[in-house]
Design a protein around this motif. Structure first.
Motif, PDB file in Angstrom:
ATOM      1  N   ILE A   1      52.572   3.135  -1.587  1.00 45.81           N
ATOM      2  CA  ILE A   1      53.650   2.723  -2.494  1.00 45.81           C
ATOM      3  C   ILE A   1      54.973   3.146  -1.861  1.00 45.81           C
TER       4      ILE A   1
ATOM      5  N   LEU B   1      52.455   7.983  -1.121  1.00 45.80           N
ATOM      6  CA  LEU B   1      53.706   7.637  -1.781  1.00 45.80           C
ATOM      7  C   LEU B   1      54.874   7.947  -0.867  1.00 45.80           C
TER       8      LEU B   1
ATOM      9  N   ALA C   1      51.118   7.024  -8.898  1.00 44.44           N
ATOM     10  CA  ALA C   1      49.959   7.825  -8.509  1.00 44.44           C
ATOM     11  C   ALA C   1      48.893   7.756  -9.594  1.00 44.44           C
TER      12      ALA C   1
ATOM     13  N   THR D   1      56.749   8.368  -8.746  1.00 42.48           N
ATOM     14  CA  THR D   1      55.737   9.173  -8.045  1.00 42.48           C
ATOM     15  C   THR D   1      54.544   9.427  -8.955  1.00 42.48           C
TER      16      THR D   1
ATOM     17  N   VAL E   1      52.325  12.628  -0.597  1.00 45.97           N
ATOM     18  CA  VAL E   1      53.716  12.168  -0.566  1.00 45.97           C
ATOM     19  C   VAL E   1      54.250  12.375   0.855  1.00 45.97           C
TER      20      VAL E   1
ATOM     21  N   ASN F   1      60.238  14.743  -5.339  1.00 46.29           N
ATOM     22  CA  ASN F   1      58.923  14.156  -5.078  1.00 46.29           C
ATOM     23  C   ASN F   1      57.958  15.180  -4.491  1.00 46.29           C
TER      24      ASN F   1
END
Lengths: 418, 418
Positions: free
Chosen positions: B122, B147, B135, B131, B180, B157
């Motif tokens: 994403i 992410l 998720a 986020t 992330v 994040n």
């Protein structure tokens, strides 16, 4: 006119034709399909005369006997193309089906309606019958289609294109709904793959080289399968006769196709009994075996498999064989070396059958059946446009429904959002 | 370590985690989602402290007030993230559903089984709540996810990522199931888009620039929507009150979003009566109108629309207005200038309602309802990961089911192919 302009014009014309195609009734689409079938039979002589031009050129260019065979439009090819179209005409039309209808608390009725994708590009190699088979399926699903066959089949494909164009014209449908790229230049493919404004989907059909080229160059979504490294896993306690029949059928019934088994995985507990009998049967059928060290200890006469063998799609009478300690190891092997195409287990154990179905990451997972059943016709989808081994949009054999998508239809009585 | 290696390692770790994710029970997945919700609330202070680092930097960099607002993790943002996760935990798990089961003449039982896609990437812009929202949906569908948020939200994040990692660890799930990207460099995005061996799908969320960059550079399939140039067509004989309410709601209820109306099309027969009343209502709401010549003749005080206006997604209190001779002209206008996002008709005519539904090529087609209903929640899909305006895989609002695919499951009793 430059090739780029010709291709751009074709793509725009296909987009325009797709609007009319999307509104076309099932009745009308079937009329066109039957008309093409009729004309293929009536014009067989002319099609075969054009095909002979391709064959003469192919011989001059020194193409292999196998390639020339694939290129030849025999009487049987004519019959098979016509029969295929009639079968597609008989199939249910997926377009217009409404599903998942629900009524929201505010009274809105929400449904999904199946609609054509729009414009599909098909890029394929030498067999001219693909021109008819692919065009028929795309047309049935209400799409316009642009076909780009192998350069060695240009005359044959042009002849088939003109038959289709006649049928479209005579039935009052837009001629540009089905178009064949009229030149041999490879450049045409690159331009076709850049028409993302007009083409919704590209389907390449052919060898891995062709498919990689298409994926590399396409700005349009591609449905593809690279190769079929299919496995059969013979579980502990498997019925020996069933295991033998399924393994033999998966490898030998038609070794040159993507759903043939390439690697046989055998549980350690049954290897000593199963492998010698199986190897004898394979030897009688001319199958060359390549084994892991444990397999070679049981079958001392066979070749040792290299690491490369486990990745190999032989498409031939060759089979790699590996002994595994349990089903986890079998699934781990498939995950590492397989191609997410087709995996089968032979087992009598309920819990392991359930686990194999859930945990094997492949487009078709079979319990106690031959890998050769991964085929649209065998699985009940009707004619097949290809087998997808990537997960988006379609995973596994693709029938006419996979050439469509859905839109949301919302029926209200004046609802506004609060 | 070089950025490329970090991203490649992340993608490989996600692929490995996806195997475990695919086998995870609904019960376990929901436990994780609820645990993350709980921890977001418990760690709110720490998350907001990290968020303040981003806000300080954003002010130093002179970001606009609107951007800083989007970046801020308020108390309400914390509550909304936690509530969103709890709602997703309540939703039905799509994975494992078996559909289209049929038994073939040879006794094979063929089904499609819904399975996770695998690994989803994403790529989004400033809002840190994406986020958690993205998720949660990817996780519910059994996927691993990577992410990549906006560079201005890195601290926020990272804080949210550490909350998720804690929850995964405490519930015995693989930490790499949700990752992330830990650096600001744009290069990281390019490397992420090249991981076609490990990532199955990319979903960009943000402005047109971001989406075009992703489509341009991705070797992985992308689900996207560029813009929403949505239309309302007021038909001949439409109920004037309903037409006014739907047009007003479609434009004014929330003008800054993709499902707001941008162009109003009005049948010539009703324009003289409808437009003056409608224009008055729009004027009271501060909507600027830009009209075609016929519209301007009826409403002499408004600006003339340019050709460019018909393509425009204003995302603001501006509306272009066109008078059309019939529904065909309205649909032709939508086809030429629209974005296949959302189109509505206001009509009392049964035949034209049917035709509008069939012939309008758009992801959501509405009869007598506001365009603002093109939304996963409003259409009953539950939380939404985005709206696709391209046709492959998903067309329209995408819920958790659109983050899955299907494989074929074939159960036999020793069948081989003849």
């Amino acid at each position: 006119m430059a090739i780029e302009s010709i291709i751009t014009e074709m793509a725009k014309a296909a987009r325009a034709a797709s609007v009319e195609m999307a509104r076309c009734s099932s009745h009308k689409k079937n009329e066109v399909l039957l008309k093409i079938a009729e004309k293929i039979e009536a014009d067989a002589e002319r099609i075969q005369a054009e095909n002979r031009k391709d064959l003469v050129r192919a011989e001059e260019m020194g193409l292999s006997a196998a390639m020339i065979d694939r290129l030849t439009v025999k009487d049987a090819t004519i019959q098979s193309m016509a029969r295929g179209l009639r079968e597609v005409a008989q199939q249910e039309d997926p377009v217009g089906a409404m599903t998942e209808t629900r009524t929201r608390p505010n009274g809105l009725q929400v449904s999904k309606m199946r609609i054509p994708l729009g414009v599909i590009g098909i890029i394929y190699e030498s067999r001219p019958n693909v021109t008819i088979d692919a065009a028929g399926l795309c047309f049935k699903a209400g799409n316009a289609v642009i076909l780009r066959g192998g350069s060695e089949a240009l005359h044959s494909n042009q002849a088939l294109a003109s038959v289709i164009a006649d049928a479209l014209r005579e039935t009052g449908m837009p001629e540009k709904a089905v178009q064949v790229v009229p030149m041999r230049d490879r450049e045409a493919v690159t331009h076709l793959l850049a028409q993302e404004e007009s083409i919704d989907l590209i389907i390449p059909r052919g060898g891995e080289g062709l498919i990689r080229f298409v994926v590399e160059h396409s700005k349009i979504p591609v449905l593809k399968h690279y190769k079929g490294v299919c496995h059969v896993y013979v579980d502990e306690g498997a019925d020996p006769d069933m295991a033998e029949a399924i393994s033999f059928n998966s490898k030998v019934q038609r070794p040159g196709v993507c759903n043939a088994m390439e690697t046989l995985l055998v549980h350690r507990a049954v290897a000593n009994r199963f492998l010698p009998a199986m190897a004898k049967k394979f030897a009688e059928a001319g199958v060359e075996l390549r084994g892991c060290p444990e397999t070679c200890a049981i079958l001392p006469d066979i070749k040792a498999a290299t690491e490369g063998d486990w990745y190999e799609e032989y498409v031939d009478l060759i089979l790699s064989v590996k002994v595994v300690p349990d089903m986890d190891a079998a699934i781990a092997h498939m995950t590492q070396y397989g191609s997410a195409h087709t995996e089968a287990v032979v087992t009598q154990d309920y819990a392991r059958a359930r686990r194999f179905v859930r945990e094997t990451d492949s487009s078709v997972v079979l319990v106690n059946a031959s890998t050769r059943f991964n085929d649209g016709g065998e699985l009940g989808l009707g004619a097949e446009i290809g087998i997808s081994t990537s997960k988006l949009h379609a995973f596994g054999p693709m029938g006419v429904e996979d050439l469509t998508t859905t839109k949301f239809v919302v029926l209200g009585d004046g609802q506004i959002r609060q």
